[in-house]
Write an enzyme that holds these catalytic residues in place. Structure first.
Site, PDB file in Angstrom:
ATOM      1  N   ALA A  35     -40.952 122.704  85.675  1.00 50.10           N
ATOM      2  CA  ALA A  35     -41.694 123.846  86.236  1.00 50.10           C
ATOM      3  C   ALA A  35     -42.240 123.507  87.612  1.00 50.10           C
ATOM      4  CB  ALA A  35     -42.812 124.251  85.284  1.00 50.10           C
ATOM      5  N   MET A  50     -39.097 125.807  91.922  1.00 48.67           N
ATOM      6  CA  MET A  50     -38.152 126.829  91.450  1.00 48.67           C
ATOM      7  C   MET A  50     -38.463 127.268  90.022  1.00 48.67           C
ATOM      8  SD  MET A  50     -36.114 127.696  93.825  1.00 48.67           S
ATOM      9  CE  MET A  50     -34.578 128.349  93.203  1.00 48.67           C
ATOM     10  N   GLY A  51     -38.840 126.309  89.167  1.00 53.63           N
ATOM     11  CA  GLY A  51     -39.206 126.663  87.795  1.00 53.63           C
ATOM     12  C   GLY A  51     -40.393 127.621  87.787  1.00 53.63           C
ATOM     13  N   ASN A  75     -29.276 122.267  92.341  1.00 51.62           N
ATOM     14  CA  ASN A  75     -28.320 121.968  93.411  1.00 51.62           C
ATOM     15  C   ASN A  75     -27.535 120.718  93.046  1.00 51.62           C
ATOM     16  OD1 ASN A  75     -28.846 124.000  95.270  1.00 51.62           O
ATOM     17  ND2 ASN A  75     -30.521 122.873  96.233  1.00 51.62           N
ATOM     18  N   LYS A 113     -22.147 125.271  98.305  1.00 51.86           N
ATOM     19  CA  LYS A 113     -23.558 124.987  98.608  1.00 51.86           C
ATOM     20  C   LYS A 113     -23.794 123.476  98.713  1.00 51.86           C
ATOM     21  CE  LYS A 113     -28.273 126.251  97.569  1.00 51.86           C
ATOM     22  NZ  LYS A 113     -29.258 126.502  96.527  1.00 51.86           N
TER      23      LYS A 113
HETATM   24  P1  NAD Z   1     -39.587 120.307  92.483  1.00 54.50           P
HETATM   25  O1  NAD Z   1     -39.614 118.939  93.082  1.00 54.50           O
HETATM   26  O2  NAD Z   1     -40.567 121.296  92.975  1.00 54.50           O
HETATM   27  O3  NAD Z   1     -39.756 120.188  90.897  1.00 54.50           O
HETATM   28  C1  NAD Z   1     -38.913 119.370  90.122  1.00 54.50           C
HETATM   29  C2  NAD Z   1     -39.778 118.539  89.154  1.00 54.50           C
HETATM   30  O4  NAD Z   1     -40.551 117.602  89.917  1.00 54.50           O
HETATM   31  C3  NAD Z   1     -40.770 119.383  88.354  1.00 54.50           C
HETATM   32  O5  NAD Z   1     -40.821 118.857  87.043  1.00 54.50           O
HETATM   33  C4  NAD Z   1     -42.093 119.166  89.070  1.00 54.50           C
HETATM   34  O6  NAD Z   1     -43.230 119.306  88.253  1.00 54.50           O
HETATM   35  C5  NAD Z   1     -41.938 117.733  89.571  1.00 54.50           C
HETATM   36  N1  NAD Z   1     -42.766 117.485  90.755  1.00 54.50           N
HETATM   37  C6  NAD Z   1     -42.815 118.249  91.900  1.00 54.50           C
HETATM   38  N2  NAD Z   1     -43.708 117.710  92.762  1.00 54.50           N
HETATM   39  C7  NAD Z   1     -44.223 116.617  92.146  1.00 54.50           C
HETATM   40  C8  NAD Z   1     -45.197 115.643  92.530  1.00 54.50           C
HETATM   41  N3  NAD Z   1     -45.814 115.704  93.712  1.00 54.50           N
HETATM   42  N4  NAD Z   1     -45.482 114.651  91.654  1.00 54.50           N
HETATM   43  C9  NAD Z   1     -44.872 114.580  90.450  1.00 54.50           C
HETATM   44  N5  NAD Z   1     -43.932 115.468  90.036  1.00 54.50           N
HETATM   45  C10 NAD Z   1     -43.617 116.466  90.871  1.00 54.50           C
HETATM   46  O7  NAD Z   1     -38.087 120.794  92.621  1.00 54.50           O
HETATM   47  P2  NAD Z   1     -37.522 122.260  92.977  1.00 54.50           P
HETATM   48  O8  NAD Z   1     -37.667 122.483  94.442  1.00 54.50           O
HETATM   49  O9  NAD Z   1     -38.097 123.234  92.013  1.00 54.50           O
HETATM   50  O10 NAD Z   1     -35.978 122.047  92.703  1.00 54.50           O
HETATM   51  C11 NAD Z   1     -35.403 122.067  91.388  1.00 54.50           C
HETATM   52  C12 NAD Z   1     -33.887 122.143  91.550  1.00 54.50           C
HETATM   53  O11 NAD Z   1     -33.547 123.375  92.199  1.00 54.50           O
HETATM   54  C13 NAD Z   1     -33.296 121.035  92.438  1.00 54.50           C
HETATM   55  O12 NAD Z   1     -32.008 120.716  91.998  1.00 54.50           O
HETATM   56  C14 NAD Z   1     -33.206 121.697  93.813  1.00 54.50           C
HETATM   57  O13 NAD Z   1     -32.237 121.101  94.652  1.00 54.50           O
HETATM   58  C15 NAD Z   1     -32.803 123.110  93.397  1.00 54.50           C
HETATM   59  N6  NAD Z   1     -33.133 124.173  94.360  1.00 54.50           N
HETATM   60  C16 NAD Z   1     -34.333 124.177  94.999  1.00 54.50           C
HETATM   61  C17 NAD Z   1     -34.621 125.220  95.885  1.00 54.50           C
HETATM   62  C18 NAD Z   1     -35.963 125.318  96.570  1.00 54.50           C
HETATM   63  O14 NAD Z   1     -36.118 126.181  97.465  1.00 54.50           O
HETATM   64  N7  NAD Z   1     -36.977 124.545  96.205  1.00 54.50           N
HETATM   65  C19 NAD Z   1     -33.671 126.227  96.104  1.00 54.50           C
HETATM   66  C20 NAD Z   1     -32.472 126.193  95.408  1.00 54.50           C
HETATM   67  C21 NAD Z   1     -32.207 125.152  94.513  1.00 54.50           C
END
Ligand code: NAD
Length: 313
Positions: free
Chosen positions: A8, A11-12, A106, A188
């Site tokens: 979460a 993106m979650g 991704n 992508k």
């Molecule tokens: P994110 O880093 O925000 O979250 C992924 C996980 O990391 C989650 O469980 C989150 O709780 C944890 N996390 C985030 N920050 C943290 C911190 N400071 N300390 C500890 N844990 C932390 O990742 P996202 O951007 O949601 O990306 C998820 C997937 O979607 C990836 O494969 C990404 O490439 C893809 N994606 C992202 C975007 C975007 O705009 N962010 C767009 C399209 C696809």
């Protein structure tokens, strides 16, 4: 629909919030304790296109997933690529007969990891153009519009996938079925495989990199490596079209002045990158198919060096 968002982060949070607003029964499963505690205490707070929105979405630690009683119809995995295997291991006991697992990460090869835990007929593989950011624990920044495509890995799975698509569309997530999802995923990954690693290593925004004298040749070499590997997976990557897409990233009036997300993760926040699932995946697949991938290999190694130098976690 009963929906688990497994991962979460940015993106979650976006998908969870929009599905919750459309009256689905949504829970979050995540591994970041501060984030989990903040959401359970104050709700998920989002700057949603300039408007402050707070949503109470029950959030659980992934290590306690096996204790949760929640018969999910859909699990959307949204970890970073290197966290996917462990997340699947955590949620595997929550996958029932009716549960579909939708992957929108991704990068390449996530289906191989998910298939260790659940058969093909449960898996929906997708690609999304939505974006999202996190401003801190429990705080998301959600701007702009997007869409997503998905395909069932089961050749008879389109009708069931359409039910998921209908739920996503009620939440205004703009989903549609694709018969060529690997092509979109490769395209992508290939754009990410040029801009992400190069701008991160060179400490450059996309427009400035695009104006360097070697940019064209380096990008062309990387795109050709992706296209040569893709052929072995029955994916025709249109190099010309991908090059156009890469060049559109150089435009100063649109996104050219931005640094790609890998730069933000590694250089600004010292977080590990998804390089092994982008250029690194091309290197692994290249070895399997006997396709040379020297540019992707070098780029992957350099990013790992940078991760070590910055003690990325
Ligand atoms: P994110 O880093 O925000 O979250 C992924 C996980 O990391 C989650 O469980 C989150 O709780 C944890 N996390 C985030 N920050 C943290 C911190 N400071 N300390 C500890 N844990 C932390 O990742 P996202 O951007 O949601 O990306 C998820 C997937 O979607 C990836 O494969 C990404 O490439 C893809 N994606 C992202 C975007 C975007 O705009 N962010 C767009 C399209 C696809």
């Amino acid at each position: 629909m009963k929906i688990i968002i497994a991962g979460a982060g940015a993106m979650g949070s976006r998908f969870g919030l929009m599905l919750h607003q459309a009256k689905n029964d949504v829970i979050f499963i995540d591994g970041w304790q501060e984030h989990i505690d903040k959401i359970n205490r104050d709700g998920l707070e989002a700057n949603f296109n300039g408007e402050k929105v707070v949503a109470k979405i029950p959030t659980y630690h992934q290590e306690k997933a096996s204790e949760i009683d929640f018969a999910a119809d859909l699990i959307i995995v949204f970890t970073k690529a290197m966290q996917l295997d462990h997340m699947m291991d955590c949620v595997k006991t929550m996958i029932g007969e009716q549960t579909k697992v939708l992957c929108l990460l991704n990068g390449l090869g996530h289906e191989d990891i998910i298939e260790k835990y659940v058969s093909k007929d449960h898996i929906l593989l997708g690609n999304t153009m939505w974006t999202a950011g996190l401003e801190g624990p429990g705080k998301a920044k959600l701007f702009g519009d997007g869409y997503l495509e998905l395909q069932s890995l089961d050749e008879n799975g389109e009708a069931t996938a359409e039910k998921v698509i209908a739920v996503l569309n009620e939440a205004k997530l703009n989903a549609k079925y694709s018969h060529h999802i690997l092509e979109s995923i490769y395209r992508k990954a290939c754009v990410n495989g040029t801009m992400n690693g190069l701008c991160t290593l060179l400490d450059s925004n996309m427009a400035d990199f695009g104006e360097t004298s070697a940019a064209n040749q380096i990008v062309l070499s990387i795109v050709n490596e992706f296209a040569n590997v893709a052929k072995h997976e029955k994916v025709e990557l249109d190099s010309k079209q991908v090059l156009e897409q890469v060049r559109s990233c150089y435009n100063r009036d649109t996104i050219g002045l931005h640094h790609p997300s890998m730069y933000q993760d590694l250089i600004e926040n010292h977080r590990l990158t998804e390089i092994d699932y982008i250029n690194g995946a091309i290197v692994r697949k290249g070895k399997m198919y006997n396709v040379p991938t020297p540019y992707c290999a070098f780029l992957t190694q350099l990013i790992h060096c940078k991760e070590e130098l910055l003690d990325a976690k």
